[in-house]
Design an enzyme around this catalytic site. Structure first.
Site, PDB file in Angstrom:
ATOM      1  N   ASN A   1       1.356  -1.264   0.195  1.00 19.75           N
ATOM      2  CA  ASN A   1      -0.190  -0.097  -0.133  1.00 19.75           C
ATOM      3  C   ASN A   1       0.958   1.244   0.045  1.00 19.75           C
ATOM      4  OD1 ASN A   1      -2.325   1.899   0.752  1.00 19.75           O
ATOM      5  ND2 ASN A   1      -2.446   1.255   2.264  1.00 19.75           N
TER       6      ASN A   1
ATOM      7  N   LYS B   1       0.447   4.456  -0.521  1.00 17.55           N
ATOM      8  CA  LYS B   1      -0.498   5.810  -0.078  1.00 17.55           C
ATOM      9  C   LYS B   1       0.199   6.923  -1.039  1.00 17.55           C
ATOM     10  CE  LYS B   1      -0.554   3.474   4.916  1.00 17.55           C
ATOM     11  NZ  LYS B   1      -0.425   3.791   6.201  1.00 17.55           N
TER      12      LYS B   1
ATOM     13  N   GLU C   1      -5.863  -4.730  10.498  1.00 22.14           N
ATOM     14  CA  GLU C   1      -4.725  -3.488  10.720  1.00 22.14           C
ATOM     15  C   GLU C   1      -5.204  -2.493  12.185  1.00 22.14           C
ATOM     16  OE1 GLU C   1      -2.308  -2.735   6.808  1.00 22.14           O
ATOM     17  OE2 GLU C   1      -4.035  -0.946   7.161  1.00 22.14           O
TER      18      GLU C   1
ATOM     19  N   SER D   1       3.508  -1.887  10.263  1.00 18.04           N
ATOM     20  CA  SER D   1       4.949  -1.834  10.787  1.00 18.04           C
ATOM     21  C   SER D   1       5.405  -3.204  10.396  1.00 18.04           C
ATOM     22  CB  SER D   1       4.539  -1.180  12.162  1.00 18.04           C
ATOM     23  OG  SER D   1       4.389   0.162  12.135  1.00 18.04           O
TER      24      SER D   1
ATOM     25  N   HIS E   1      -9.549   1.342   4.585  1.00 17.69           N
ATOM     26  CA  HIS E   1      -8.494   2.424   5.144  1.00 17.69           C
ATOM     27  C   HIS E   1      -8.622   2.524   6.914  1.00 17.69           C
ATOM     28  CE1 HIS E   1      -4.284   2.857   6.622  1.00 17.69           C
ATOM     29  NE2 HIS E   1      -4.702   2.038   6.177  1.00 17.69           N
TER      30      HIS E   1
ATOM     31  N   GLU F   1      -6.994   5.383   7.539  1.00 14.87           N
ATOM     32  CA  GLU F   1      -6.539   6.995   7.390  1.00 14.87           C
ATOM     33  C   GLU F   1      -8.234   7.780   6.358  1.00 14.87           C
ATOM     34  OE1 GLU F   1      -2.468   5.830   5.556  1.00 14.87           O
ATOM     35  OE2 GLU F   1      -2.441   5.577   6.917  1.00 14.87           O
TER      36      GLU F   1
ATOM     37  N   GLY G   1       2.308   2.478  10.991  1.00 16.48           N
ATOM     38  CA  GLY G   1       3.329   3.924  10.713  1.00 16.48           C
ATOM     39  C   GLY G   1       3.970   4.020  11.449  1.00 16.48           C
TER      40      GLY G   1
HETATM   41  P1  PGA Z   1       2.998   0.513   7.608  1.00 11.82           P
HETATM   42  O1  PGA Z   1       1.556   1.071   7.002  1.00 11.82           O
HETATM   43  O2  PGA Z   1       3.114  -0.364   7.055  1.00 11.82           O
HETATM   44  O3  PGA Z   1       3.661   1.852   7.203  1.00 11.82           O
HETATM   45  O4  PGA Z   1       2.141   0.567   8.834  1.00 11.82           O
HETATM   46  C1  PGA Z   1       0.135  -0.435   6.926  1.00 11.82           C
HETATM   47  C2  PGA Z   1      -0.770   0.351   6.291  1.00 11.82           C
HETATM   48  O5  PGA Z   1      -1.879   1.046   6.594  1.00 11.82           O
HETATM   49  O6  PGA Z   1      -1.464  -0.555   5.428  1.00 11.82           O
END
Ligand code: PGA
Length: 250
Positions: free
Chosen positions: A10, A12, A168, A214, A96, A98, A174
């Site tokens: 992903n 983003k 998630e 992460s 997601h 976000e 993140g």
């Molecule tokens: P990350 O993001 O691996 O940077 O923690 C995962 C995601 O949001 O899909």
């Protein structure tokens, strides 16, 4: 039962079409012949045609990061499922955290988007997960059940055959904090049980539930060793071809 793992990137809001091509020029030779797992790259909308082109003839899938539930209409700034299909997408991420956090996504919009994705023949990757406060208040299971139940509402077992869920935990995205394999496994079992209520046990047993939050080259193996964890949705560590390769080849 052996479910083929799926490793999804992903990206983003990172990378231009040219940067996406540079990534793939480095990445593809490093995963050449790797067919143990499925791989999907989810770049920003504007990179989709370049990524589809670079992956032509390859088994790697291409996913969008969002979609609108209507096929077309006066929805400035939105992109529909048939449009994604038309440019060669195979997958789409839905709900997601976000998008839930910053763009007003709810379990209801997730459900509408899921229906649209399935109708267009896209394999949806539906994201669920609790925020830190919910985990600390002992609400994780309730939240995962609610998000799964509402998100999958009205979807039949047959329709759900291509459905993928990503667990998630928002506190792990993140942040460098990863759920332990055990925490993730427990959450996946809750999600699978709730998915079984919604779409039937057979479909739920075959459904891939990815872990995201992460995931790094250093922790991928431990997470992927859990039988309940059917792959990864990788944000930050998927932006670099070497580190995503290390995760894919854990
Ligand atoms: P990350 O993001 O691996 O940077 O923690 C995962 C995601 O949001 O899909």
């Amino acid at each position: 039962m052996a479910r083929k793992k799926l490793m999804a990137a992903n990206w983003k809001m990172y990378k231009t079409p040219q940067q996406a091509q540079e990534f793939l020029r480095a990445f593809l030779p490093m995963v050449d012949g790797h067919d143990r797992d499925e791989i999907v790259i989810c770049p920003p909308f504007v990179c989709l045609p370049a990524v589809v082109e670079a992956l032509a003839g390859n088994y790697i899938g291409v996913g969008a990061q969002n979609l609108h539930w209507e096929k077309e209409g006066a929805y400035t700034g939105e992109v529909s499922a048939p449009m994604l299909k038309a440019v060669g997408c195979t997958h789409v991420i839905i709900g997601h955290s976000e998008r839930r956090q910053y763009f007003g996504e709810t379990d209801d919009t997730v459900n509408r988007k899921l229906q649209a994705a399935l109708a267009a023949g896209l394999a949806p990757i539906v994201c669920v997960g609790e925020v830190l406060q919910e985990r600390e208040s002992g609400l994780t299971e309730e939240v995962l059940r609610r998000q799964t139940q509402r998100g999958l509402s009205g979807i039949s077992g047959d329709q759900a055959r291509t459905l993928i869920i990503a667990y998630e935990p928002v506190w792990a995205i993140g942040t460098g904090k990863t759920a332990t394999p055990q925490i993730a496994s427990e959450a996946h079992a809750v999600i699978r049980a709730e998915a079984a209520e919604a779409v039937g046990k057979v479909t739920a047993d075959n459904m891939r539930i990815l872990y995201g939050g992460s995931v790094k080259p250093e922790n991928a193996k431990a997470l992927m060793s859990e039988s309940e964890i059917d792959g990864a949705l990788v944000g930050g560590a998927s932006l670099d071809p070497k580190s995503f390769t290390a995760i894919v080849r854990y």
